[in-house]
Write a protein that holds these residues in place. Structure first.
Motif, PDB file in Angstrom:
ATOM      1  N   MET A   1       0.859  -1.123  -0.036  1.00 10.88           N
ATOM      2  CA  MET A   1       0.382   0.777   0.400  1.00 10.88           C
ATOM      3  C   MET A   1       0.670   1.371  -0.213  1.00 10.88           C
ATOM      4  SD  MET A   1      -3.412   1.313   2.925  1.00 10.88           S
ATOM      5  CE  MET A   1      -4.639   0.686   2.151  1.00 10.88           C
ATOM      6  N   ALA A   2       0.232   2.463  -0.359  1.00  9.22           N
ATOM      7  CA  ALA A   2       1.338   3.486  -1.199  1.00  9.22           C
ATOM      8  C   ALA A   2       1.077   4.341  -0.157  1.00  9.22           C
ATOM      9  CB  ALA A   2       0.830   4.084  -2.196  1.00  9.22           C
ATOM     10  N   ALA A   3       1.954   5.455   0.653  1.00  9.65           N
ATOM     11  CA  ALA A   3       1.709   6.240   1.648  1.00  9.65           C
ATOM     12  C   ALA A   3       0.891   7.568   1.146  1.00  9.65           C
ATOM     13  CB  ALA A   3       3.118   6.673   2.072  1.00  9.65           C
ATOM     14  N   LYS A   4       0.166   7.904   2.555  1.00 12.47           N
ATOM     15  CA  LYS A   4      -0.712   9.348   1.432  1.00 12.47           C
ATOM     16  C   LYS A   4       0.106  10.138   1.354  1.00 12.47           C
ATOM     17  CE  LYS A   4      -4.186  11.905   3.465  1.00 12.47           C
ATOM     18  NZ  LYS A   4      -5.008  12.822   4.780  1.00 12.47           N
ATOM     19  N   VAL A   5       0.035  10.541   0.435  1.00  8.60           N
ATOM     20  CA  VAL A   5       0.266  11.869  -0.646  1.00  8.60           C
ATOM     21  C   VAL A   5      -0.196  13.221  -0.796  1.00  8.60           C
ATOM     22  CG1 VAL A   5       1.864  13.513  -2.616  1.00  8.60           C
ATOM     23  CG2 VAL A   5       2.258  10.726  -1.617  1.00  8.60           C
ATOM     24  N   THR A   6       0.508  14.277   0.782  1.00  7.93           N
ATOM     25  CA  THR A   6       0.021  15.406   0.588  1.00  7.93           C
ATOM     26  C   THR A   6      -0.133  16.362  -0.480  1.00  7.93           C
ATOM     27  OG1 THR A   6      -0.213  15.645   2.965  1.00  7.93           O
ATOM     28  CG2 THR A   6      -1.088  17.614   2.082  1.00  7.93           C
ATOM     29  N   LYS A   7      -1.612  16.723  -0.903  1.00  5.13           N
ATOM     30  CA  LYS A   7      -1.129  17.507  -2.857  1.00  5.13           C
ATOM     31  C   LYS A   7      -1.237  19.002  -2.076  1.00  5.13           C
ATOM     32  CE  LYS A   7      -0.257  14.628  -5.545  1.00  5.13           C
ATOM     33  NZ  LYS A   7      -0.046  14.699  -6.871  1.00  5.13           N
ATOM     34  N   VAL A   8      -0.769  19.658  -2.886  1.00  8.40           N
ATOM     35  CA  VAL A   8      -1.055  21.711  -2.335  1.00  8.40           C
ATOM     36  C   VAL A   8      -1.471  21.990  -3.636  1.00  8.40           C
ATOM     37  CG1 VAL A   8      -0.847  23.880  -2.048  1.00  8.40           C
ATOM     38  CG2 VAL A   8       0.710  21.651  -0.340  1.00  8.40           C
ATOM     39  N   LYS A   9      -2.990  22.645  -4.015  1.00  9.03           N
ATOM     40  CA  LYS A   9      -2.693  23.909  -4.519  1.00  9.03           C
ATOM     41  C   LYS A   9      -2.476  24.676  -5.499  1.00  9.03           C
ATOM     42  CE  LYS A   9      -7.100  23.635  -6.266  1.00  9.03           C
ATOM     43  NZ  LYS A   9      -8.778  23.852  -6.772  1.00  9.03           N
ATOM     44  N   LEU A  10      -1.982  25.156  -6.406  1.00  9.48           N
ATOM     45  CA  LEU A  10      -1.353  25.938  -6.858  1.00  9.48           C
ATOM     46  C   LEU A  10      -1.794  27.187  -8.020  1.00  9.48           C
ATOM     47  CD1 LEU A  10       2.811  25.540  -6.136  1.00  9.48           C
ATOM     48  CD2 LEU A  10       0.915  26.280  -3.847  1.00  9.48           C
ATOM     49  N   VAL A  11      -2.052  28.287  -7.877  1.00 14.13           N
ATOM     50  CA  VAL A  11      -2.621  29.065  -8.614  1.00 14.13           C
ATOM     51  C   VAL A  11      -1.569  30.061  -9.807  1.00 14.13           C
ATOM     52  CG1 VAL A  11      -4.924  29.184  -8.178  1.00 14.13           C
ATOM     53  CG2 VAL A  11      -3.537  30.599  -7.424  1.00 14.13           C
ATOM     54  N   CYS A  12      -1.710  30.432 -10.589  1.00 15.19           N
ATOM     55  CA  CYS A  12      -0.519  30.990 -11.485  1.00 15.19           C
ATOM     56  C   CYS A  12      -1.612  32.225 -12.375  1.00 15.19           C
ATOM     57  CB  CYS A  12       0.208  30.675 -12.715  1.00 15.19           C
ATOM     58  SG  CYS A  12       1.196  31.855 -13.296  1.00 15.19           S
ATOM     59  N   PRO A  13      -2.398  33.024 -11.148  1.00 13.52           N
ATOM     60  CA  PRO A  13      -2.739  33.808 -11.999  1.00 13.52           C
ATOM     61  C   PRO A  13      -2.712  34.801 -13.627  1.00 13.52           C
ATOM     62  CG  PRO A  13      -2.492  34.316  -9.812  1.00 13.52           C
ATOM     63  CD  PRO A  13      -1.247  33.406 -10.042  1.00 13.52           C
ATOM     64  N   PRO A  14      -1.332  35.428 -13.592  1.00 15.10           N
ATOM     65  CA  PRO A  14      -0.776  35.771 -14.816  1.00 15.10           C
ATOM     66  C   PRO A  14      -1.039  35.092 -15.854  1.00 15.10           C
ATOM     67  CG  PRO A  14       0.908  35.585 -13.276  1.00 15.10           C
ATOM     68  CD  PRO A  14      -0.506  34.946 -12.454  1.00 15.10           C
ATOM     69  N   HIS A  15      -1.249  33.497 -15.951  1.00 17.54           N
ATOM     70  CA  HIS A  15      -1.452  32.547 -17.345  1.00 17.54           C
ATOM     71  C   HIS A  15      -3.013  31.794 -16.867  1.00 17.54           C
ATOM     72  CE1 HIS A  15       2.970  33.264 -18.479  1.00 17.54           C
ATOM     73  NE2 HIS A  15       2.946  32.978 -16.497  1.00 17.54           N
ATOM     74  N   GLY A  16      -3.253  31.790 -16.194  1.00 16.77           N
ATOM     75  CA  GLY A  16      -4.361  31.398 -15.445  1.00 16.77           C
ATOM     76  C   GLY A  16      -4.531  29.957 -15.843  1.00 16.77           C
ATOM     77  N   LEU A  17      -3.514  29.147 -14.851  1.00 13.03           N
ATOM     78  CA  LEU A  17      -3.495  28.092 -14.163  1.00 13.03           C
ATOM     79  C   LEU A  17      -3.390  27.917 -13.190  1.00 13.03           C
ATOM     80  CD1 LEU A  17       0.364  27.495 -16.014  1.00 13.03           C
ATOM     81  CD2 LEU A  17      -2.297  27.453 -16.937  1.00 13.03           C
ATOM     82  N   THR A  18      -3.958  26.571 -12.838  1.00  9.95           N
ATOM     83  CA  THR A  18      -4.571  25.728 -11.276  1.00  9.95           C
ATOM     84  C   THR A  18      -3.618  24.502 -11.849  1.00  9.95           C
ATOM     85  OG1 THR A  18      -6.274  26.995 -11.205  1.00  9.95           O
ATOM     86  CG2 THR A  18      -6.323  24.434 -10.084  1.00  9.95           C
ATOM     87  N   ASP A  19      -2.727  23.721 -10.428  1.00 10.05           N
ATOM     88  CA  ASP A  19      -2.474  22.369 -10.745  1.00 10.05           C
ATOM     89  C   ASP A  19      -1.943  22.779  -9.482  1.00 10.05           C
ATOM     90  OD1 ASP A  19      -1.555  20.438 -11.834  1.00 10.05           O
ATOM     91  OD2 ASP A  19      -0.165  21.057 -13.036  1.00 10.05           O
ATOM     92  N   GLU A  20      -2.142  20.994  -8.966  1.00 11.94           N
ATOM     93  CA  GLU A  20      -1.878  20.439  -7.543  1.00 11.94           C
ATOM     94  C   GLU A  20      -0.707  19.763  -7.836  1.00 11.94           C
ATOM     95  OE1 GLU A  20      -4.310  17.910  -6.445  1.00 11.94           O
ATOM     96  OE2 GLU A  20      -6.209  18.898  -5.943  1.00 11.94           O
ATOM     97  N   PHE A  21       0.235  20.168  -6.079  1.00  7.00           N
ATOM     98  CA  PHE A  21       1.425  19.338  -6.695  1.00  7.00           C
ATOM     99  C   PHE A  21       1.862  18.734  -4.958  1.00  7.00           C
ATOM    100  CE2 PHE A  21       2.080  22.758  -9.281  1.00  7.00           C
ATOM    101  CZ  PHE A  21       2.446  22.801 -10.087  1.00  7.00           C
ATOM    102  N   GLU A  22       2.560  17.985  -5.101  1.00  5.08           N
ATOM    103  CA  GLU A  22       3.182  17.263  -3.509  1.00  5.08           C
ATOM    104  C   GLU A  22       3.705  18.763  -3.112  1.00  5.08           C
ATOM    105  OE1 GLU A  22       6.541  16.357  -2.619  1.00  5.08           O
ATOM    106  OE2 GLU A  22       5.196  15.394  -0.411  1.00  5.08           O
ATOM    107  N   ILE A  23       3.534  18.398  -1.742  1.00  7.25           N
ATOM    108  CA  ILE A  23       3.921  19.519  -0.694  1.00  7.25           C
ATOM    109  C   ILE A  23       4.850  20.235  -1.115  1.00  7.25           C
ATOM    110  CG2 ILE A  23       3.990  18.103   1.356  1.00  7.25           C
ATOM    111  CD1 ILE A  23       2.738  19.884   2.949  1.00  7.25           C
ATOM    112  N   LYS A  24       6.470  18.697  -1.072  1.00  9.57           N
ATOM    113  CA  LYS A  24       7.378  19.727  -1.081  1.00  9.57           C
ATOM    114  C   LYS A  24       7.429  20.044  -2.084  1.00  9.57           C
ATOM    115  CE  LYS A  24       8.875  18.264   3.104  1.00  9.57           C
ATOM    116  NZ  LYS A  24       9.669  18.889   4.231  1.00  9.57           N
ATOM    117  N   HIS A  25       7.440  20.153  -3.201  1.00 11.98           N
ATOM    118  CA  HIS A  25       7.526  20.608  -4.815  1.00 11.98           C
ATOM    119  C   HIS A  25       6.915  21.752  -4.713  1.00 11.98           C
ATOM    120  CE1 HIS A  25       8.665  20.853  -8.078  1.00 11.98           C
ATOM    121  NE2 HIS A  25       7.154  20.863  -9.264  1.00 11.98           N
ATOM    122  N   ALA A  26       5.042  21.879  -4.163  1.00  9.71           N
ATOM    123  CA  ALA A  26       4.884  23.210  -3.960  1.00  9.71           C
ATOM    124  C   ALA A  26       5.519  24.462  -3.271  1.00  9.71           C
ATOM    125  CB  ALA A  26       3.607  23.118  -3.674  1.00  9.71           C
TER     126      ALA A  26
END
Length: 69
Positions: A1-26
């Motif tokens: 069983m894989a460990a739980k990975v916490t994701k964080v949503k980040l937005v980039c208003p200048p480019h209109g992007l939204t994405d989820e990243f692993e907490i350390k990468h964010a």
């Protein structure tokens, strides 16, 4: 069983992007001085400080857990 990975949503208003990243990468993205405009959304459950990195926002309540009106 894989460990739980916490994701964080980040937005980039200048480019209109939204994405989820692993907490350390964010955290690494937010620490970069020229990160392309990535930031935490206003309604995020997280907060970012350069000293402590990404943390959960504490739920602030008044009077024995009663929600503010």
């Amino acid at each position: 069983m894989a460990a739980k990975v916490t994701k964080v949503k980040l937005v980039c208003p200048p480019h209109g992007l939204t994405d989820e990243f692993e907490i350390k990468h964010a955290e690494r993205l937010l620490r970069m001085p020229n990160n392309g405009g990535w930031q935490l959304p206003k309604d995020s459950d997280f907060k970012f400080t350069n000293d402590n990195g990404i943390e959960y926002k504490r739920n602030k309540k008044t009077d024995n857990g009663a929600e503010k009106a």
